[in-house]
Design a protein around this motif. Structure first.
Motif, PDB file in Angstrom:
ATOM      1  N   ALA A 197       0.830  -1.207   0.000  1.00 14.49           N
ATOM      2  CA  ALA A 197       0.000   0.000   0.000  1.00 14.49           C
ATOM      3  C   ALA A 197       0.864   1.257   0.000  1.00 14.49           C
ATOM      4  O   ALA A 197       0.558   2.244  -0.677  1.00 14.49           O
ATOM      5  N   SER A 198       1.962   1.229   0.751  1.00 10.61           N
ATOM      6  CA  SER A 198       2.871   2.369   0.811  1.00 10.61           C
ATOM      7  C   SER A 198       3.459   2.677  -0.567  1.00 10.61           C
ATOM      8  O   SER A 198       3.504   3.827  -1.002  1.00 10.61           O
ATOM      9  N   TYR A 199       3.883   1.636  -1.273  1.00  9.32           N
ATOM     10  CA  TYR A 199       4.506   1.825  -2.590  1.00  9.32           C
ATOM     11  C   TYR A 199       3.494   2.345  -3.606  1.00  9.32           C
ATOM     12  O   TYR A 199       3.780   3.261  -4.374  1.00  9.32           O
ATOM     13  N   ARG A 200       2.293   1.768  -3.613  1.00  6.63           N
ATOM     14  CA  ARG A 200       1.309   2.136  -4.621  1.00  6.63           C
ATOM     15  C   ARG A 200       0.739   3.526  -4.377  1.00  6.63           C
ATOM     16  O   ARG A 200       0.449   4.254  -5.318  1.00  6.63           O
ATOM     17  N   ALA A 201       0.573   3.903  -3.104  1.00  6.59           N
ATOM     18  CA  ALA A 201       0.017   5.223  -2.794  1.00  6.59           C
ATOM     19  C   ALA A 201       1.095   6.301  -2.743  1.00  6.59           C
ATOM     20  O   ALA A 201       0.773   7.494  -2.728  1.00  6.59           O
ATOM     21  N   GLY A 202       2.365   5.891  -2.675  1.00  7.30           N
ATOM     22  CA  GLY A 202       3.450   6.866  -2.604  1.00  7.30           C
ATOM     23  C   GLY A 202       3.473   7.624  -1.294  1.00  7.30           C
ATOM     24  O   GLY A 202       3.635   8.848  -1.271  1.00  7.30           O
ATOM     25  N   VAL A 203       3.304   6.885  -0.178  1.00  7.50           N
ATOM     26  CA  VAL A 203       3.279   7.506   1.145  1.00  7.50           C
ATOM     27  C   VAL A 203       4.162   6.700   2.092  1.00  7.50           C
ATOM     28  O   VAL A 203       4.624   5.611   1.769  1.00  7.50           O
ATOM     29  N   ALA A 204       4.364   7.250   3.301  1.00 11.74           N
ATOM     30  CA  ALA A 204       5.106   6.549   4.350  1.00 11.74           C
ATOM     31  C   ALA A 204       4.103   5.894   5.296  1.00 11.74           C
ATOM     32  O   ALA A 204       3.169   6.540   5.766  1.00 11.74           O
ATOM     33  N   LEU A 205       4.295   4.589   5.568  1.00  7.00           N
ATOM     34  CA  LEU A 205       3.410   3.859   6.473  1.00  7.00           C
ATOM     35  C   LEU A 205       4.247   3.061   7.469  1.00  7.00           C
ATOM     36  O   LEU A 205       5.273   2.466   7.103  1.00  7.00           O
ATOM     37  N   ASP A 206       3.805   3.050   8.739  1.00  7.69           N
ATOM     38  CA  ASP A 206       4.463   2.252   9.775  1.00  7.69           C
ATOM     39  C   ASP A 206       3.910   0.837   9.737  1.00  7.69           C
ATOM     40  O   ASP A 206       2.693   0.625   9.779  1.00  7.69           O
ATOM     41  N   ASP A 207       4.802  -0.134   9.664  1.00  8.21           N
ATOM     42  CA  ASP A 207       4.416  -1.549   9.619  1.00  8.21           C
ATOM     43  C   ASP A 207       4.588  -2.140  11.018  1.00  8.21           C
ATOM     44  O   ASP A 207       5.706  -2.394  11.461  1.00  8.21           O
ATOM     45  N   LYS A 208       3.480  -2.337  11.726  1.00  8.76           N
ATOM     46  CA  LYS A 208       3.542  -2.796  13.116  1.00  8.76           C
ATOM     47  C   LYS A 208       4.016  -4.244  13.217  1.00  8.76           C
ATOM     48  O   LYS A 208       4.689  -4.614  14.180  1.00  8.76           O
ATOM     49  N   ARG A 209       3.676  -5.068  12.254  1.00  9.88           N
ATOM     50  CA  ARG A 209       4.060  -6.474  12.314  1.00  9.88           C
ATOM     51  C   ARG A 209       5.571  -6.640  12.238  1.00  9.88           C
ATOM     52  O   ARG A 209       6.161  -7.427  12.976  1.00  9.88           O
ATOM     53  N   TYR A 210       6.194  -5.884  11.348  1.00 10.02           N
ATOM     54  CA  TYR A 210       7.635  -6.036  11.133  1.00 10.02           C
ATOM     55  C   TYR A 210       8.453  -4.948  11.834  1.00 10.02           C
ATOM     56  O   TYR A 210       9.683  -4.966  11.754  1.00 10.02           O
ATOM     57  N   GLY A 211       7.771  -4.009  12.491  1.00 11.21           N
ATOM     58  CA  GLY A 211       8.476  -2.975  13.236  1.00 11.21           C
ATOM     59  C   GLY A 211       9.345  -2.079  12.381  1.00 11.21           C
ATOM     60  O   GLY A 211      10.474  -1.755  12.753  1.00 11.21           O
ATOM     61  N   LYS A 212       8.834  -1.651  11.234  1.00 12.24           N
ATOM     62  CA  LYS A 212       9.629  -0.789  10.358  1.00 12.24           C
ATOM     63  C   LYS A 212       8.703   0.175   9.640  1.00 12.24           C
ATOM     64  O   LYS A 212       7.478   0.017   9.645  1.00 12.24           O
ATOM     65  N   THR A 213       9.294   1.187   9.023  1.00 12.73           N
ATOM     66  CA  THR A 213       8.529   2.184   8.262  1.00 12.73           C
ATOM     67  C   THR A 213       8.854   2.030   6.789  1.00 12.73           C
ATOM     68  O   THR A 213      10.024   2.015   6.399  1.00 12.73           O
TER      69      THR A 213
END
Length: 566
Positions: free
Chosen positions: A23-39
């Motif tokens: 979703a981050s790549y397709r929307a071109g935004v920054a998203l926090d990934d809680k499962r993997y602990g990374k942004t």
């Protein structure tokens, strides 16, 4: 003319993918990934025209909302399997003939229809080709939409919050769908492709544009060949080469030199697809021009058989006088009426036109045949390389299997030899059993047997240590001997507790004291001799056993001092 593209794929953990990252790549935004602990931060990428969350109509009517980050983190949290499908993507090509608003309208209408059908939430991102992609050879008309859908249906809980519940029906297996009275998934996917065709064509028809067709080129009767799927590795190689060429050109420009960018493909797959593209372009050209060629040729032949003067003479007198009003010359003598072309002349003209078209078609076929032969040659060469690679892989796998089998057989032989050596080792110690009998202890009594066993274990441990130090002992046999030592240490701990329990059941204090002393002696000897070769956990177990025996010995001595017992 717009082309039809409507394809779907799963976003799966089994392929190393994440719904949040996608979703981050397709929307071109920054998203926090809680499962993997990374942004995941793709906010600097270009080409994203819009990105919108589309709720099912029922949820939208409840005036609820959800952020992109919350949505896709919930999608990840809802799945427990390591190979779970966490999202589904539909990729649709947006007709370049339409303007930006119309393209967005039909993409959102398609997403809304599917969201309502399955009760899922859509994340629709519309992309346009970037200048960098166009310079690399991308089609500037390549407007498209990436539409991510949750694989689970969305509902409202008691707190009016969106939660993801059961799997949508399109995500179910064919067996499960059959039990629910549903068609196979591939049938439903075909229906969705037709849905996109209908939605796009409704808008195209409004402006009298050519319509798209969801059928395959073969079903449409068009000799268009699909490209070969490049894959991520080949695609990266193509991009890396192009960017390298750009850097060289930029460097040459700074140095005041000219550098011609090499646009040839970097991979075999790229070369094959380039050939396919050229072939398809030729096929399209033939489709568009073959009728025009025939018509133009026929016109030229007919005009050649009848001069311009003949055509002028064919003008009726009334029209001719009108055309000549500005010319102040005497009227010419009446010319003979032109003869109408005979049927033979027309037939000859059409035959010649057909011959021209046929020649053109044959030339095109020859070009296509040459291209096909080249493509087949390239494919054959690629298949040879792939076959050779498969054979090398199979050979390497077979060699590893044989090596592993040989190692396994060797280890089995060494293990069997260890069992023989262990049996002989125990037999040697048991042959000197009388040497291990403690004075005043009956080796056949319930108390004497565990005490004797501890004494024998001490000697066996000595023998195992000598066995391990022998240079002829293999590594596998040393490992087995170490395992046997561990077993013996646990055995001694158990026998110590057993012997102490039996001692406590003796009637006479003198017997208890004698046996306790003997037990204390053999256990202390074992511990002192082998402390360096036993583990920490086993050492603590022996220390606990020694303490228990020592405490009981002190208890016996106190009882004797008070005159208790005999």
């Amino acid at each position: 003319m717009a082309i039809f593209i409507a394809s779907t794929k799963s976003i799966s953990r089994g392929s190393g993918q994440s719904a949040v990252a996608s979703a981050s790549y397709r929307a071109g935004v920054a998203l926090d990934d809680k499962r993997y602990g990374k942004t995941h931060d793709y906010s600097k990428r270009s080409g994203v025209m819009s990105a919108d969350i589309i709720l099912p109509t029922a949820l939208a009517a409840a005036y609820t909302d959800i952020s992109r980050s919350d949505l896709w983190n919930k999608a990840e949290a809802a799945e427990k399997r390591v190979d779970a499908r966490v999202a589904r993507e539909w990729l649709v090509n947006l007709p370049y003939e339409l303007d930006e608003n119309d393209r967005k309208d039909i993409a959102h209408k398609f997403a809304q229809t599917l969201a309502d059908r399955y009760g899922t939430i859509a994340d629709c991102a519309i992309h346009e080709p970037t200048q960098k992609e166009i310079e690399r050879g991308a089609d500037p008309r390549n407007f498209h939409a990436h539409i991510l859908f949750t694989t689970r249906t969305a509902e409202l809980n008691y707190n009016n919050e969106i939660v993801l519940t059961d799997k949508a029906t399109i995500e179910l297996s064919d067996n499960k769908r059959r039990s629910l009275g549903l068609e196979r998934v591939n049938v439903e996917i075909k229906e969705i492709r037709q849905l996109w065709e209908q939605i796009a064509n409704e808008k195209l028809a409004e402006y009298d544009h050519e319509l798209i067709d969801s059928r395959s080129y073969a079903d449409q009767g068009k000799d268009i060949e699909p490209q070969i799927k490049m894959g991520s590795v080949a695609t990266k190689l193509e991009r890396d080469k192009y960017e390298s060429e750009l850097r060289k050109a930029e460097k040459a420009k700074k140095e005041g030199k000219h550098y011609e960018i090499d646009k040839t493909p970097a991979t075999q797959l790229g070369t094959i697809n380039e050939i396919i593209n050229k072939r398809n372009a030729l096929v399209w050209g033939v489709e568009l021009t073959k009728n025009q060629i025939a018509n133009d040729a026929a016109d030229a032949i007919i005009l050649k058989a009848h001069t311009i003067q003949d055509i002028e003479h064919s003008i009726p007198p009334s029209r001719a006088s009108t055309a000549d009003e500005t010319i102040k010359e005497p009227e010419p003598l009446p010319a003979p009426k032109p003869k109408a072309p005979t049927l033979d002349a027309v037939a000859q003209a059409m035959a010649m036109a057909k011959g021209v078209a046929t020649r053109k078609a044959n030339e095109q076929k020859q070009k296509e045949l040459a291209l096909e032969q080249q493509r087949q040659h390239e494919l054959a060469e690629q298949q040879k390389r792939e076959q050779a690679e498969r054979e090398r892989t199979e050979q390497a796998r077979a060699d590893r299997a044989r090596q592993q089998q040989a190692i396994a057989e060797q280890l089995e032989r060494e293990s069997q030899q260890f069992m023989v050596n262990k049996k002989a080792l125990y037999a040697g110690v048991m042959a000197q059993l009388e040497q291990h009998t403690q004075k005043g202890i009956d080796p056949n009594s319930k108390v004497g047997k565990p005490i004797l066993a501890i004494s024998v274990a001490n000697e066996v441990m000595h023998s195992l240590n000598h066995y391990m130090d022998n240079p002829d002992t293999t590594q596998r046999q040393r490992e087995l001997a170490m395992g046997e030592r561990d077993k013996l240490t646990d055995f001694v701990s158990d026998k110590s507790q057993q012997a102490l329990n039996e001692i406590k059941s003796l009637h006479y204090t003198s017997e208890r004291k004698t046996h306790t002393a003997a037990l204390q002696g053999v256990l202390t000897e074992f511990t002192d001799n082998h402390r360096q070769s036993i583990g920490k956990t086993q050492e603590k177990a022996l220390e606990r056993a020694q303490k228990a025996i020592s405490d009981y010995s002190n208890e016996i001595n106190r009882s004797r001092s008070y005159g208790l017992g005999r």
